[in-house]
Design a protein around this motif. Structure first.
Motif, PDB file in Angstrom:
ATOM      1  N   HIS A  51      -6.298   4.334 -12.935  1.00 31.31           N
ATOM      2  CA  HIS A  51      -5.959   2.945 -13.256  1.00 31.31           C
ATOM      3  C   HIS A  51      -4.660   2.985 -14.065  1.00 31.31           C
ATOM      4  N   CYS A  84       3.617   1.971  -4.844  1.00 34.42           N
ATOM      5  CA  CYS A  84       3.037   0.729  -4.346  1.00 34.42           C
ATOM      6  C   CYS A  84       3.712  -0.481  -4.989  1.00 34.42           C
ATOM      7  N   LEU A  85       3.859  -0.448  -6.303  1.00 37.35           N
ATOM      8  CA  LEU A  85       4.458  -1.570  -7.017  1.00 37.35           C
ATOM      9  C   LEU A  85       5.973  -1.631  -6.840  1.00 37.35           C
ATOM     10  N   HIS A 112       0.828  -5.211 -14.784  1.00 34.24           N
ATOM     11  CA  HIS A 112       0.125  -5.129 -13.500  1.00 34.24           C
ATOM     12  C   HIS A 112      -0.745  -3.883 -13.528  1.00 34.24           C
ATOM     13  N   ILE A 131      -2.975  -1.408 -11.557  1.00 35.66           N
ATOM     14  CA  ILE A 131      -3.125  -0.969 -10.169  1.00 35.66           C
ATOM     15  C   ILE A 131      -4.037   0.252 -10.156  1.00 35.66           C
ATOM     16  N   GLN A 153       0.846  -1.191   0.000  1.00 30.60           N
ATOM     17  CA  GLN A 153       0.000   0.000   0.000  1.00 30.60           C
ATOM     18  C   GLN A 153       0.884   1.244   0.000  1.00 30.60           C
ATOM     19  N   THR A 209       0.538   4.630  -7.398  1.00 30.37           N
ATOM     20  CA  THR A 209       0.554   3.258  -7.924  1.00 30.37           C
ATOM     21  C   THR A 209       1.984   2.793  -8.168  1.00 30.37           C
ATOM     22  N   TYR A 250      -1.936  -2.952  -3.687  1.00 27.00           N
ATOM     23  CA  TYR A 250      -1.687  -4.015  -4.660  1.00 27.00           C
ATOM     24  C   TYR A 250      -0.659  -4.975  -4.090  1.00 27.00           C
ATOM     25  N   GLN A 251      -0.913  -6.255  -4.209  1.00 24.68           N
ATOM     26  CA  GLN A 251       0.049  -7.259  -3.768  1.00 24.68           C
ATOM     27  C   GLN A 251       0.758  -7.833  -4.993  1.00 24.68           C
ATOM     28  N   TYR A 252       2.043  -7.561  -5.105  1.00 22.66           N
ATOM     29  CA  TYR A 252       2.839  -8.038  -6.223  1.00 22.66           C
ATOM     30  C   TYR A 252       3.141  -9.519  -6.053  1.00 22.66           C
TER      31      TYR A 252
END
Length: 163
Positions: free
Chosen positions: A155, A91-92, A137, A139, A57, A88, A125-127
């Protein structure tokens, strides 16, 4: 500043090590946000403040100020897209192994209501470390106002590849 964040071989390592070292010191998130803004000048143009990066997160504050407003006296559409893309990406990238890198390949935004006041962009997002050479991906970042209402959804599709 260099003593806080050593030269690292990848953006993911910079994000992970930098945030880990700075998040618990007073004003550490401000220092971290300033460093990232210098590293990514366009994102820095909106002066985002990273609130947290943890467990898949990322939360980023966009302060309401004249520099990010439009002629309708609300936050500009592209400033919203910018903070959504940034959250995003954090997060990633904060979850990637050092052997991987990510690039934005697509961005879509939904404007749900006028964006006024300070806003928080939140991406979750859970990688999953897949074995494919290139993997996409998607997100979503929800951008919330001070009443906790979603004013926009961003998005972002990020392509992850191995170095």
């Amino acid at each position: 500043m260099r003593k806080f964040i050593p030269q690292l071989s990848s953006p993911s390592a910079m994000i992970q090590v930098g945030w880990t070292k700075l998040k618990n010191i007073p004003g550490g998130n401000i220092i971290f946000s300033s460093l990232v803004s210098k590293y990514i000048p366009y994102t820095g143009s909106i002066s985002p403040l990273v609130l947290s990066i943890e467990s898949g997160q990322a939360r980023v504050l966009l302060k309401d100020k004249r520099a990010v407003r439009n002629h309708l006296n609300c936050i500009h559409a592209i400033a919203l897209a910018n903070v959504g893309e940034f959250s995003t990406g954090l997060c990633l990238i904060s979850q990637l192994p050092e052997s991987a890198m990510a690039i934005l390949t697509k961005i879509e935004i939904e404007y749900l209501k006028k964006a006024r006041g300070d806003l928080v962009s939140e991406a979750i997002y859970q990688y999953q470390n897949a074995q494919q050479e290139n993997e996409d991906h998607r997100i979503t970042a929800n951008i919330l106002n001070t009443n906790n209402e979603i004013v926009s959804k961003v998005h972002a599709t990020w392509r992850v590849r191995r170095k």
